[in-house]
Write a protein that holds these residues in place. Structure first.
Motif, PDB file in Angstrom:
ATOM      1  N   THR A 174       1.154  -1.141  -0.167  1.00  0.00           N
ATOM      2  CA  THR A 174      -0.151   0.086   0.335  1.00  0.00           C
ATOM      3  C   THR A 174       0.717   1.300  -0.106  1.00  0.00           C
ATOM      4  N   GLN A 175       1.704   1.198   0.919  1.00  0.00           N
ATOM      5  CA  GLN A 175       2.919   2.696   1.042  1.00  0.00           C
ATOM      6  C   GLN A 175       3.189   3.162  -0.572  1.00  0.00           C
ATOM      7  N   SER A 176       3.893   1.596  -1.527  1.00  0.00           N
ATOM      8  CA  SER A 176       4.186   2.275  -2.291  1.00  0.00           C
ATOM      9  C   SER A 176       3.418   2.647  -3.638  1.00  0.00           C
ATOM     10  N   LEU A 179       2.708   6.424  -2.706  1.00  0.00           N
ATOM     11  CA  LEU A 179       3.534   6.626  -3.043  1.00  0.00           C
ATOM     12  C   LEU A 179       3.735   7.511  -4.595  1.00  0.00           C
ATOM     13  N   ALA A 180       3.115   6.963  -5.268  1.00  0.00           N
ATOM     14  CA  ALA A 180       3.841   6.914  -6.175  1.00  0.00           C
ATOM     15  C   ALA A 180       2.336   7.734  -6.841  1.00  0.00           C
ATOM     16  N   LEU A 181       1.497   7.435  -6.474  1.00  0.00           N
ATOM     17  CA  LEU A 181       0.770   8.228  -6.193  1.00  0.00           C
ATOM     18  C   LEU A 181       0.303   9.492  -6.037  1.00  0.00           C
ATOM     19  N   CYS A 182       0.968   9.744  -4.734  1.00  0.00           N
ATOM     20  CA  CYS A 182       0.762  11.172  -4.443  1.00  0.00           C
ATOM     21  C   CYS A 182       2.277  12.180  -5.476  1.00  0.00           C
ATOM     22  N   LYS A 199      -1.118   5.358  10.164  1.00  0.00           N
ATOM     23  CA  LYS A 199      -0.765   6.023  10.448  1.00  0.00           C
ATOM     24  C   LYS A 199       0.856   5.752   9.410  1.00  0.00           C
ATOM     25  N   ARG A 200       0.959   4.722   8.912  1.00  0.00           N
ATOM     26  CA  ARG A 200       1.830   4.855   7.871  1.00  0.00           C
ATOM     27  C   ARG A 200       1.435   5.288   6.669  1.00  0.00           C
ATOM     28  N   SER A 310       1.064  -6.073  -4.175  1.00  0.00           N
ATOM     29  CA  SER A 310      -0.364  -5.149  -3.702  1.00  0.00           C
ATOM     30  C   SER A 310      -0.849  -4.803  -4.918  1.00  0.00           C
ATOM     31  N   TYR A 311      -2.056  -3.758  -4.934  1.00  0.00           N
ATOM     32  CA  TYR A 311      -1.861  -3.589  -6.625  1.00  0.00           C
ATOM     33  C   TYR A 311      -3.053  -2.263  -6.449  1.00  0.00           C
TER      34      TYR A 311
END
Length: 456
Positions: A174-176, A179-182, A199-200, A310-311
């Motif tokens: 989810t974090q990766s 990050l790409a979306l942000c 929180k992550r 993830s996707y």
């Protein structure tokens, strides 16, 4: 020169000799240009073979700690190593302490799954099939086409989300993908986050320079934002950490709000596969048909967290600009793992495994709830038991969150704070109790032990 070397442990003798001499050099017990004993002399001194000394000296020579002179022998190399000396002294001087985490017997984390139930034989067979020289190149950054197609088929049959494979992007968690979306959306984007929430997720968004707005949740899920935001992150299937399932009425209102304000919604379908009470509620992505909803999914809970797959499914309107923005990226997920997972989905193995895990986790959750009801008084309130692999336990007025965690740790139990999920803090004393990675016996024993130190 005499060298005092004691042989201890199971490592090879030449390694122990090498380590002892290196340590003597770093601590300046052996100085630059001092001559070492000959290989034969040191072999006799230590009662080892000349070959053993030769291997130790050659390793020291290769790493530059010593140098050799033809027909003369080996000498300590001159070099500046004050910084190494300081590091070694600090390591030696560091006091020996016992880590309280070493005594943990029962870890009630929500991040663990039942590893023993994983179909290792099937996965290993598929791994052997794909682990060959033809499949060792890097995947396209957006993911293997065959896996993207299988995920598109899976979300359609399981969650009613109709999409093309081109809308699916593969990431390592989810974090990766967040990050790409942000990075794609830019730092001027203002993001609404559930209060409390992941929180992550909050950390990633803020590290990217995006501002965040805490949106309170109630018994129906996240409430409608009152301030202007450009994107809203929510976990409607199983709100983290409080566990409520967003009602149909709230979902409809949230989508209407997104349409009216031209806002994107990230639907993290967290724990959607494990629902234990009530009828399934359609996902936001199904209701919206991916017009304003970005859909997040993961295999961490359904398979293994260590697989890191993830996707993210984007609305069609975002696919082309997102592809252009990230066109210089490289894949962050193993190609072999992607191909194995694609086969696992295509052969029906994933559906079979998921059905088995639902039964296992239902039994574990029932054991947890039964044990809590048996060992705890009504002063302790269970929250969020309808779905997912954790519950929240609201503590009585005489027990703070910090004290509860401390008492649990003292008897070898790890539970987790709920307060860290709040941006603006909370006066409620609650702890998160996960059960996915524990056996039925461990759940019962752990809860009984908790009650012995938490009950007044």
């Amino acid at each position: 020169m005499e060298l005092s070397i004691s042989f201890t442990g199971n490592s090879a003798k030449y390694i122990q000799i090498y380590e002892e001499i290196k340590h003597s050099i770093l601590t300046k017990r052996l100085l630059a240009h001092e001559q070492l004993p000959s290989k034969r002399a040191l072999a006799q001194m230590l009662d080892v073979s000349v070959h053993t000394i030769k291997e130790a000296y050659e390793q020291l020579l290769a790493e530059g700690y010593i140098y050799s002179k033809e027909r003369s022998g080996y000498y300590i190399a001159p070099f500046e190593f004050d910084w190494l000396q300081q590091h070694v002294e600090q390591q030696i001087a560091a006091p020996s302490t016992t880590n309280p985490q070493d005594n943990i017997q029962f870890d009630f984390t929500n991040g663990h799954v039942d590893n023993e139930a994983f179909p290792y034989a099937v996965w290993h067979k598929l791994m052997k099939k794909h682990f060959n020289c033809d499949n060792l190149s890097t995947s396209p950054w957006e993911g293997e086409t065959v896996l993207r197609m299988e995920i598109a088929r899976y979300v359609e049959r399981s969650r009613g989300v109709v999409c093309d494979a081109s809308q699916v992007f593969i990431y390592s968690g989810t974090q990766s993908q967040l990050l790409a979306l942000c990075l794609f959306l830019g730092s001027t984007t203002r993001v609404g986050l559930e209060e409390p929430g992941f929180k992550r997720v909050r950390a990633i968004i803020q590290q990217c320079g995006l501002s965040t707005e805490a949106i309170p949740v109630d018994n129906s899920g996240i409430t409608l934002p009152l301030k202007t935001i450009h994107m809203l992150y929510t976990t409607p299937a199983h709100q983290f950490p409080l566990g409520m399932i967003m009602t149909m009425e709230r979902r409809a209102a949230l989508l209407q709000w997104a349409i009216s304000n031209e806002t994107l919604i990230i639907e993290d379908d967290y724990d959607s596969e494990f629902r234990f009470k009530g009828l399934p509620i359609p996902s936001l992505a199904k209701m919206d048909q991916l017009q304003h909803v970005i859909y997040f999914g993961t295999f961490s809970k359904t398979l293994l967290p260590s697989l890191r797959i993830s996707y993210m499914i984007l609305p069609k309107s975002l696919v082309a600009p997102f592809m252009t923005f990230h066109q210089e990226q490289k894949s962050v997920v193993s190609k072999v793992d992607q191909l194995v997972l694609a086969d696992f989905l295509a052969q029906g193995q994933f559906d079979k495994h998921l059905a088995k895990m639902r039964i296992i986790y239902r039994k574990k959750q029932q054991a947890l709830l039964t044990s809590i009801s048996q060992h705890f008084s009504n002063d302790f309130q269970v929250i969020g038991e309808k779905s997912g692999l954790h519950i929240v336990l609201k503590l009585p007025h005489y027990l703070t969150e910090k004290k509860a965690i401390q008492l649990a740790q003292e008897v070898g139990i790890r539970v987790y704070p709920c307060s860290t999920a709040y941006q603006n803090g909370t006066n409620e004393a609650m702890v998160i109790i996960g059960y996915g990675g524990l056996t039925l016996g461990q759940i019962n024993d752990g809860i009984a032990l908790l009650a012995s130190v938490w009950q007044r």
